[in-house]
Design a protein around this motif. Structure first.
Motif, PDB file in Angstrom:
ATOM      1  N   LYS A   1       1.081  -0.645   0.209  1.00  0.00           N
ATOM      2  CA  LYS A   1       0.311   0.308   0.423  1.00  0.00           C
ATOM      3  C   LYS A   1       0.699   1.618   0.424  1.00  0.00           C
TER       4      LYS A   1
ATOM      5  N   TYR B   1      -3.492   3.910  -1.858  1.00  0.00           N
ATOM      6  CA  TYR B   1      -3.439   3.264  -3.293  1.00  0.00           C
ATOM      7  C   TYR B   1      -2.853   1.650  -3.336  1.00  0.00           C
TER       8      TYR B   1
ATOM      9  N   GLN C   1      -5.812   1.902  -7.248  1.00  0.00           N
ATOM     10  CA  GLN C   1      -7.264   2.263  -6.614  1.00  0.00           C
ATOM     11  C   GLN C   1      -6.959   2.085  -4.902  1.00  0.00           C
ATOM     12  N   ALA C   2      -7.834   2.778  -3.977  1.00  0.00           N
ATOM     13  CA  ALA C   2      -7.413   2.968  -2.096  1.00  0.00           C
ATOM     14  C   ALA C   2      -8.872   1.957  -1.809  1.00  0.00           C
ATOM     15  N   THR C   3      -9.182   0.897  -2.149  1.00  0.00           N
ATOM     16  CA  THR C   3     -10.610   0.864  -1.591  1.00  0.00           C
ATOM     17  C   THR C   3     -10.782  -0.611  -1.029  1.00  0.00           C
ATOM     18  N   GLY C   4      -9.464  -1.180  -0.871  1.00  0.00           N
ATOM     19  CA  GLY C   4      -9.523  -2.828  -0.215  1.00  0.00           C
ATOM     20  C   GLY C   4      -8.251  -2.981  -1.296  1.00  0.00           C
TER      21      GLY C   4
ATOM     22  N   ARG D   1      -7.511  -6.415  -4.310  1.00  0.00           N
ATOM     23  CA  ARG D   1      -8.539  -7.191  -4.658  1.00  0.00           C
ATOM     24  C   ARG D   1      -6.765  -8.445  -4.935  1.00  0.00           C
TER      25      ARG D   1
END
Length: 406
Positions: A108, A113, A129-132, A134
């Protein structure tokens, strides 16, 4: 800061590579591990942060650092010249860990991100992306070497234990989870032991040790020739180190560093012609060795250890000496009488000493060590500092330099 070598496998099954060894792009398109696919993971903090992440930096083969441009949101490249916020990542243990050489992780960036290889980007690494994290954000870390990785892995293991404990408390079922927690802890201890074994067998750079054993005549018929072996004053120290290695004892820091210097003179004449090589610099192997731990004194124990620099009452500078500590009055008087001309007392001040402590000059190392062997045969509990032989060898080299003899 601890550090160790690591390679990364992206979700596409390819190894991450710093093109040119660093200084440019970062791609995941290699099928094998080479210098460009090997990174030094630098653990920047001994503590995990509140998000269960370890702060790390990754250095390429030629010394550049992996960085997320603008702290995330775009490309991840390998052209950083120093560790800053863009070159700092939170390494998150995502669950799988064999405890030996592989573990799964997510990286991270400073702005939150996640690093990944997106489909259709020819293997380029991005932080988009920074929503958890994948599945495409998960990398497999392949540990390459050295003891420092043990502390790092252990911190990840212990954090997972703590997480299980917290989870059990949240659901109000700590009692029912206790057996599972204890079993998991035992499993982690076993994995750490497996890691130690793995590192000792496969990750240690053994070139120095193998070269010592070769010159000492161990390991095969090819090194039993008369033209192979240690010369002159190197013989005692070299064979002492070989016996230590044959007994499965690791070299101390001083032993290894002194041995590496000593072995250089044999590199071209005896080692390389027979397929042996040495590390080119001490820094390549220094992380493998530990300072020796002097055993704690016990009643009735004979303790022989090296002392640091000391100035005699005559004004002579003694770089080191042997401190002979024994509670037996019989042994004390015997040593005192035997080496009367080479003994001085050291305690609170000149002319004072602690009862049972004698300090002996290094030139008497050999008879003192022979005497210790006799005490062992007589049933005395003896401890000999492994660095005494280092001090004696270095003293011999100083004397040889002064007299110009072997």
């Amino acid at each position: 800061m601890s550090n160790f070598l690591i390679s990364l496998i992206a979700h596409n099954g390819k190894y991450v590579s710093a093109e040119g060894g660093g200084g440019g792009s970062l791609v995941a398109n290699r099928d094998e591990i080479g210098p460009w696919e090997t990174f030094r993971l630098i653990h920047l903090s001994n503590k995990l942060d509140r998000t269960d992440a370890a702060l790390v930096a990754l250095q390429t083969h030629n010394g550049h650092y992996i960085r997320a441009e603008d702290g995330g949101g775009g490309l991840v490249v390998a052209n950083g010249n120093a560790i800053g916020s863009w070159e700092t990542f939170k390494l998150i243990d995502v669950g799988y860990n064999d405890g030996v050489s592989r573990f799964e992780l997510a990286l991270k960036t400073h702005k939150g991100y996640y690093t990944c290889v997106e489909d259709g980007d020819e293997g380029l690494l991005v932080a988009s992306q920074a929503t958890g994290y994948r599945s495409i954000d998960v990398f497999t870390g392949i540990i390459k070497d050295s003891l420092p990785c043990l502390n790092f892995l252990e911190s990840l293991f212990l954090k997972r234990i703590q997480d299980k404990h917290k989870q059990a408390k949240r659901v109000g079922s700590l009692g029912s989870k206790l057996d599972e927690l204890l079993a998991f802890k035992a499993e982690m201890v076993e994995k750490i032991e497996d890691t130690v074994t793995f590192i000792e067998q496969f990750c240690f750079d053994r070139r120095l040790e193998n070269s010592i054993l070769f010159l000492a005549g161990y390991g095969g018929d090819e090194n039993s020739r008369e033209d192979i072996g240690f010369n002159g004053s190197d013989s005692r120290f070299g064979h002492y180190l070989a016996r230590r290695l044959q007994s499965d004892e690791n070299l101390t820091v001083k032993q290894a560093r002194t041995a590496l210097d000593m072995m250089q003179k044999y590199s071209k004449t005896q080692l390389e012609p027979n397929g042996y090589s040495l590390p080119t610099a001490w820094e390549e192997i220094s992380h493998q060795y530990r300072e020796r731990q002097i055993e704690a004194d016990r009643p009735g124990k004979v303790l022989l250890k090296t002392g640091e620099g000391f100035v005699l009452t005559t004004g002579e500078n003694c770089h080191s000496y042997i401190s002979f500590d024994c509670s037996s009055e019989e042994i004390y008087q015997s040593i005192r009488y035997e080496y009367e001309e080479d003994v001085w007392d050291c305690g609170v001040g000149y002319g004072k000493r602690e009862r049972g402590v004698i300090n002996i000059l290094l030139k008497d190392t050999e008879p003192v060590m022979n005497g210790i062997a006799g005490y062992v045969e007589d049933g005395y509990d003896c401890y000999v500092d492994p660095d005494i032989e280092v001090a004696y060898y270095l003293w011999q080299q100083e004397q040889k330099a002064v007299t110009g003899s072997e």
